[in-house]
Write an enzyme that holds these catalytic residues in place. Structure first.
Site, short mmCIF file in Angstrom:
data_model
loop_
_atom_site.label_atom_id
_atom_site.label_comp_id
_atom_site.label_asym_id
_atom_site.label_seq_id
_atom_site.Cartn_x
_atom_site.Cartn_y
_atom_site.Cartn_z
N HIS A 1 0.81 -1.23 0.00
CA HIS A 1 0.00 0.00 0.00
C HIS A 1 0.84 1.26 0.00
O HIS A 1 0.29 2.37 -0.10
CB HIS A 1 -0.94 -0.01 1.21
CG HIS A 1 -2.05 -1.01 1.07
ND1 HIS A 1 -3.32 -0.66 0.67
CD2 HIS A 1 -2.06 -2.36 1.22
CE1 HIS A 1 -4.07 -1.75 0.61
NE2 HIS A 1 -3.33 -2.79 0.94
N ASP B 1 3.51 9.27 -1.28
CA ASP B 1 2.31 8.55 -0.81
C ASP B 1 2.01 7.43 -1.80
O ASP B 1 2.03 7.66 -3.02
CB ASP B 1 1.12 9.54 -0.77
CG ASP B 1 0.14 9.25 0.36
OD1 ASP B 1 0.12 8.10 0.84
OD2 ASP B 1 -0.58 10.17 0.75
#
Ligand code: ADQ
Length: 476
Positions: free
Chosen positions: A157, A365
């Site tokens: 992730h 991110d």
């Protein structure tokens, strides 16, 4: 249909939704498991004086949730240690914050082995196993060592770092080798996938086959990009709920005709919150005519409070907001509203809807779901503008946002000015294109494409043979 077993570090039972307590990963998993009669296994988040090897199970909305407690030492070395002091900063390009301690590595290995021990009895022959995130990289290998023959996939992730950075991690080869025990290794973007492949080819001496799979350490795995999405329709519906409509009305009233810039983040150094506030301060200094016309609502909630790098973040944030407010506030206007509390999903949808500009400016991110939630919550006729960091995985899909370099205060300040002045036609056009992508590439599409790829790997019956011809061993 085979059963899907999802394994993640923390498990947040689906019925806890709405409490606003889930991070991005938990959000996605509970949405992905809905409509799937599966098992979700992981740590309960609780500590126990001594590891008991007991599993508690409960059923919620067709999903069996199975959790175990961990010992304090496990939590310190595995979770606060190797996961959040070593891998998280390193994978977010912060080698200055990365701590390398042998005890962390040992705790990481020990807890992954505990996960494998506890999970094995829950696994049946045809189950598909889907392991989530950087906490559990070795789990696939640990399961294979205990005899699991199932198709096992892994999804990361967070970003995959450039190989020069990964090489600073002691025993980096072992970490990467563990990934080759999975049939499929998923990333959010082509960029993170390519960084992984680059390591395999140039650091580990592996090779890439013509179907895109990579061969190294005597094994073959399939790396692929699966961009995660949100439950777009569900999220859009939240703004119409009673609580969503109420929070929207409250925000509209408190805006008093001003335009609202919005930031929503877990308080994490990767999210670029300080840099965003500095850009906003610059904007106020450079464009004093905007004062009183705008304000910023920054919602930042506590996370990983036991890790030192997070401990002074609130103090820094509060000091920065205090400085901006002290320098610019007037008796009936303050430039920054600095909020630390969690909001329910419904409240959040109402807040997003009332915002004119969302500032999603992480320094690095994996994806960033806030960007997608903001888009899903907008009103078609009068949508807000998304300002998005080029270093968020989301920027590789959301081209119609105003893409910025979050390290440049000038760039971010310029984008805010542009967003504030953007004509309604252009806002609608950009939003429609963004919304189309958010609806199409939603969390169900993410789940289906990952699970479909894993099923295809299983149906192949056996791993691809090592290649006779290396299709693309790159130079270097
Ligand atoms: P996170 O780093 O947690 O996720 P993100 O994707 O932005 O980051 O998700 C945060 C989630 O928490 C969002 O759903 C948001 O609504 C929620 N949230 C944040 N602040 C909140 C508040 N004050 N009140 C209520 N809810 C709040 C990790 C990776 C990301 C990746 C996701 C999913 O770091 O890059 O997008 O996993 O893969």
């Amino acid at each position: 249909m085979s059963r899907l077993i999802v394994v993640s570090n923390r498990v947040t039972p689906p019925q806890a939704e709405g409490a606003g307590s889930q991070g991005g990963l938990a959000m996605a998993i509970s949405a992905a498991l809905r409509e799937y009669s599966g098992v979700w296994f992981g740590w309960s988040g609780q500590s126990t004086p001594e590891f008991t090897g007991q599993i508690s199970t409960q059923s919620a909305g067709g999903v069996t949730v199975a959790t175990m407690d961990l010992e304090e030492q496990d939590i310190q070395e595995y979770y606060n240690g190797y996961a959040n002091r070593t891998l998280w900063p390193l994978f977010h390009y912060r080698i200055d914050l990365t701590q390398y301690e042998r005890s962390y590595g040992a705790g990481y290995a020990r807890v992954n082995a505990r996960f494998a021990d506890m999970l094995m009895p829950l696994i049946a022959g045809e189950d598909l196993i889907w392991v989530q995130d950087y906490h559990l990289i070795p789990l696939g290998r640990d399961l294979r060592e205990r005899g699991a023959k199932n198709a096992i996939g892994f999804f990361l992730h967070i970003p995959w770092p450039a190989r020069e950075l990964l090489a600073t991690l002691p025993r980096h080869r072992q970490l990467v080798e563990a990934l080759f025990h999975y049939d499929v290794v998923g990333f959010h973007t082509e960029e993170w996938k390519n960084a992984f492949v680059s390591y395999v080819l140039h650091e580990a001496g592996g090779m890439q086959l013509s179907d895109g799979s990579v061969h190294c350490f005597g094994r073959t795995t399939m790396p692929r990009a699966f961009p995660i999405g949100i439950d777009a329709k569900g999220f859009a519906a939240l703004k119409q709920s009673e609580v969503g409509a109420e929070s929207y009305a409250r925000m509209i009233e408190s805006k008093a005709g001003r335009k609202m810039l919005l930031g929503v983040d877990r308080l994490d150094y990767s999210k670029g919150i300080d840099e965003r506030l500095l850009a906003y301060e610059r904007l106020l200094n450079e464009s004093p005519e905007l004062k009183r016309e705008i304000f910023m609502l920054q919602i930042s909630t506590a996370t990983r409070t036991e890790v030192d790098a997070y401990q002074d973040m609130f103090a820094r944030l509060d000091a920065l907001c205090g400085r901006i407010n002290g320098a610019h506030a007037e008796m009936d206007w303050i430039p920054v509203r600095n909020v630390h509390r969690m909001h329910s999903r419904e409240e959040l949808a109402g807040i997003y809807r009332a915002a004119d500009v969302a500032l999603v400016t992480p320094l690095r991110d994996g994806m960033n779901l806030v960007a997608k939630e903001f888009v899903a919550a907008q009103d078609e006729d009068d949508p807000g503008v998304l300002v998005l960091s080029r270093f968020a995985g989301a920027a590789q899909q959301m081209h119609e946002a105003l893409i910025v370099n979050p390290f440049s205060q000038e760039d971010v300040a310029d984008a805010i000015r542009r967003a504030l002045a953007m004509p309604a036609d252009e806002r609608r056009k950009r939003w429609r294109a963004l919304m189309e992508g958010v609806e199409r590439d939603d969390v169900v599409a993410w789940r289906d494409s990952f699970v479909g790829t894993l099923e295809a790997a299983r149906d192949k019956g056996r791993k691809p043979k090592p290649p006779r011809i290396a299709a693309s061993r790159r130079d270097g």
